[in-house]
Write a protein that holds these residues in place. Structure first.
Motif, PDB file in Angstrom:
ATOM      1  N   LEU A  65       5.655   1.082   1.465  1.00  0.00           N
ATOM      2  CA  LEU A  65       6.312  -0.110   1.934  1.00  0.00           C
ATOM      3  C   LEU A  65       7.891  -0.044   1.587  1.00  0.00           C
ATOM      4  O   LEU A  65       8.118   0.144   0.268  1.00  0.00           O
ATOM      5  CB  LEU A  65       5.902  -1.403   1.423  1.00  0.00           C
ATOM      6  N   ARG A  78       6.480   0.285   6.874  1.00  0.00           N
ATOM      7  CA  ARG A  78       5.255   0.535   6.181  1.00  0.00           C
ATOM      8  C   ARG A  78       4.732   1.986   6.843  1.00  0.00           C
ATOM      9  O   ARG A  78       4.484   2.189   8.160  1.00  0.00           O
ATOM     10  CB  ARG A  78       4.278  -0.671   6.561  1.00  0.00           C
ATOM     11  N   TRP A 114       4.470  -7.331   1.389  1.00  0.00           N
ATOM     12  CA  TRP A 114       3.535  -6.239   1.360  1.00  0.00           C
ATOM     13  C   TRP A 114       2.440  -6.200   1.987  1.00  0.00           C
ATOM     14  O   TRP A 114       2.012  -5.108   2.755  1.00  0.00           O
ATOM     15  CB  TRP A 114       3.234  -6.181  -0.547  1.00  0.00           C
ATOM     16  N   TRP A 119       1.872  -6.424  10.106  1.00  0.00           N
ATOM     17  CA  TRP A 119       1.499  -5.075   9.673  1.00  0.00           C
ATOM     18  C   TRP A 119       0.381  -4.644  10.447  1.00  0.00           C
ATOM     19  O   TRP A 119      -0.529  -4.973  10.086  1.00  0.00           O
ATOM     20  CB  TRP A 119       1.543  -4.624   8.539  1.00  0.00           C
TER      21      TRP A 119
END
Length: 749
Positions: A65, A78, A114, A119
């Motif tokens: 990341l 990412r 994160w 994502w």
């Protein structure tokens, strides 16, 4: 809003070609974004990872990341390793990029994303169009509470100490604007956690400047400030990355100490105390997240007694820089800690509190400044420290007791501190009198060496501007006036008067000062001025009483020429009026006799010359040079005058004058050697004529006659004299008699 891009190796992308390419993106992507993202699109597996991983092993490859900025916009990227591409070759990866508007991350730390829900793990199937993201929601795994719990349960050696070192290292690269910090671990989740903890430890604005990547195979070339990598990769590159600060998360805490800021951050996580972290973020300057002042100020607000003087200085600097930008709660919380503050911090706090309208804090600080200034005055080792403390009191509106300032200045002056000029320049106007009084009192008590060190020429000139004070401290006044008088001869008469007016100065000290002022004898005019100004006092002070004699003696050398100057004769007359007795009076009479001897007729000149020759009680050097000078001047007079003068002198003086006149002759004429040049023969013949004229008067000087007889006895000299005297039968007869006396004396032998 935020735009998305997907990137991977595909058989046929939107352009119809095969290979690595953007396979999907949000429509309306701003110009230049795709090109700006492209340099970040890379993923290399760790060197110790399986070369041909199966599906179960792919999950073990570290996820990268990355956070950075592209054309001012936040970039979150990412990357995940996919193994084989459409052709069956290994090396494929999937990159999911999010590019947001600058304000989209406001209040959010990038590390929170994160495990964010937006994502994608694989490229979007069957579509090249991606939605815009209206909300970047953080993941739940890296919230502050979870991280605090994780730190508390960590089994490793003191994670809070490690955090302190990490915070200092990251703050250092952010402050410098270059360099990187490397986190080394096989566990990318661990690296992500530490990046998140560090991000929460910084003010939001500083965290926004902290670019990072959780995993890279090129830590030496990465452009981010905080970089994660694996031990195998780091072992291969560390030799060429010595500029980077590396932390191997498998090892213990690095050696060395940490800053107050870093220790405060670690303490807040240990609490946990998220309000403390927020307070640090609120206090720390935007351009320097590791500012010690923020942590020191927070510690003072919380009553921490371990804050050092250097840390207090940093807090004072912060207050000065932030001014009215200091939060209101700081003023409230600082009140209890004021009584233990150092001077610089109390002063800075007083000034800012007064400007911010925090009256209670300003009042407490004023009291504290007064206490610390009194301590500083008592402990001052130099005048600069004394005036600095006085200046601080003035800035804080604290009224100082002038006696404290005087006592501090006196103590410094006793040590020989020469910094008076700078101290007076920096001293508040209302306390300069106290400073001066203290310096003079200290110098009066100082030893000779210390007093001499303090009384530099500049300081003496400065103190001379305060005559009333000097009169009250004669020991110092005498030294000051002596220095000024010695260096400024044109002011010596004025300085002498000031010395004579000193109160209670011991005679020896006064005489020593007068000696120094008049080390170089005065001119005739200056000495006359001194007599006019201080004639009554001169007889009582030996250094002054002797000045006329020193002046006359200096004028007499060489050969008494200066004694004929009208100024010398006026001085002699004035001395005899003011100082008729003693050596000065006798020397003045001798100078007047000199003037008479070289100007009067033969009879008066003879009496004056006899007075010079018998100048009992006068200065011997003066009398000697006066006689020599008078003889030289009289030697130029006509032979008739000289003969009459000699005849009128007592025998001893006549002999002495005859000897001087003989000495005045050129060497060849004096020794009777021939031939002589015209001028030399003339001088010899003049002196021979003087002897002859004396004989006609019935006067004689045996030594001079002997010389004349020898000089005239040579054939050529005799012929020259015979021609010279052809019109004076009496003198020709006297010459024959002189020569005959020589012949008879030789015949008698």
């Amino acid at each position: 809003m935020a735009w998305q891009l997907h990137y991977t190796s595909a058989r046929s992308g939107p352009t119809g070609r095969a290979g690595f390419q953007f396979v999907a993106e949000t429509p309306g992507l701003p110009d230049g974004v795709r090109a700006g993202v492209t340099p970040y699109l890379a993923y290399r597996p760790p060197p110790d990872a399986p070369l041909s991983p199966d599906d179960s092993e792919l999950g073990l490859f570290p996820v990268s990341l990355l956070y950075d900025r592209v054309d001012g916009r936040p970039l979150l990227l990412r990357c995940r390793y996919l193994g084989r591409d459409y052709s069956g070759r290994y090396g494929n990866f999937f990159a999911h990029a999010v590019v947001a508007e600058p304000d989209e991350l406001e209040g959010l730390r990038p590390a929170e994303l994160w495990s964010a829900p937006h994502w994608a793990h694989l490229p979007a199937p069957e579509t090249a169009v991606l939605d815009t993201l209206d909300d970047l929601a953080p993941g739940a795994a890296l919230d502050p509470e979870s991280l605090a719990a994780w730190l508390a349960e960590s089994g490793r050696d003191d994670p809070y100490a490690l955090l302190g070192h990490l915070v200092d290292a990251v703050a250092g690269v952010l402050g410098q604007g270059h360099g990187r910090v490397v986190l080394v671990s096989d566990d990318v989740e661990l690296i992500a956690r530490w990046i998140a903890v560090v991000s929460y430890s910084l003010p939001v604005t500083a965290a926004a400047r902290l670019s990072f990547v959780t995993y890279t195979a090129d830590p030496d070339g990465a452009a981010q400030r905080l970089v994660g990598t694996t031990p195998a990769i780091w072992a291969a590159v560390r030799h060429r990355a010595s500029h980077a600060r590396a932390f191997d998360l498998r090892e213990g805490v690095p050696a060395g100490g940490t800053s107050r800021f870093a220790r405060t951050v670690a303490g807040c996580w240990r609490g946990p105390d998220f309000a403390g972290l927020d307070a640090l973020g609120e206090l720390a300057p935007l351009d320097d997240p590791a500012q010690e002042g923020a942590a020191a100020l927070l510690a003072l607000c919380r009553g921490d007694a371990t804050v050092t003087a250097a840390e207090e200085g940093a807090a004072a600097e912060l207050l000065s820089r932030r001014g009215s930008g200091i939060p209101e709660w700081v003023w409230r919380d600082l009140v209890p800690g004021v009584p233990s503050m150092g001077l610089d911090l109390a002063l800075a706090l007083h000034e800012r509190a007064r400007a911010a309208g925090a009256a209670d804090v300003a009042r407490q600080c004023s009291l504290r400044v007064g206490e610390r200034v009194s301590d500083a005055l008592a402990e001052a080792s130099g005048l600069a420290e004394t005036t600095a403390a006085a200046g601080v009191a003035e800035r804080a509106g604290v009224e100082l007791d002038p006696a404290e300032v005087a006592a501090s200045a006196a103590r410094c002056a006793r040590r020989g501190d020469p910094g008076l000029a700078a101290a007076l320049a920096g001293c508040p106007a209302g306390l300069r009198d106290a400073l001066l009084d203290g310096v003079l009192a200290g110098l009066a008590e100082a030893g000779e060496r210390e007093r001499a060190a303090a009384l530099t020429p500049g300081n003496c000139d400065l103190l001379h501007g305060h005559p009333e004070r000097l009169r009250a401290v004669p020991a110092v006044g005498g030294a000051v006036l002596a220095s000024v008088g010695r260096r400024h001869p044109e002011r010596r008469i004025e300085i002498t008067g000031e010395l004579l007016r000193l109160d209670g100065d011991p005679d020896t000290a006064l005489d020593a000062a007068l000696d120094e002022v008049w080390r170089v004898p005065p001119s005739a005019g200056e000495c006359e001025g001194l007599l006019d100004a201080h004639g009554d006092a001169m007889a009582a002070r030996a250094p002054l009483a002797g000045l006329p004699s020193r002046t006359f003696t200096r004028l007499a050398f060489p050969g008494g020429d200066g004694l004929a100057d009208p100024a010398a004769l006026r001085l002699a007359e004035r001395v005899r009026e003011v100082l008729p007795g003693g050596r000065a009076g006798r020397d003045a009479a001798l100078v007047q006799a000199y003037g008479t001897a070289i100007t009067a007729g033969p009879a008066r000149a003879a009496r004056a010359l006899a007075e010079i020759a018998d100048a009992g009680g006068a200065t011997a050097q003066l009398a000697g040079e006066a006689f020599v000078g008078a003889a030289r001047r009289l030697c130029r007079r006509p032979p008739a005058f000289r003969a009459e003068l000699l005849a009128a002198l007592p025998a001893p003086v006549r002999a002495r004058l005859g000897e001087r006149w003989t000495e005045e002759l050129p060497g060849r004429a004096r020794a009777g050697r021939a031939p002589l040049r015209g001028g030399e023969a003339e001088q010899r013949n003049d002196l021979v004529e003087v002897v002859l004229r004396m004989k006609t008067r019935g006067a004689a000087e045996p030594a001079l006659e002997a010389w004349a007889r020898a000089a005239a006895g040579r054939w050529l000299a005799s012929r020259q004299l015979d021609v010279r005297l052809e019109r004076s039968p009496r003198l020709r007869a006297a010459l024959r008699d002189l020569l005959a006396e020589g012949d008879s004396s030789r015949g008698g032998r």
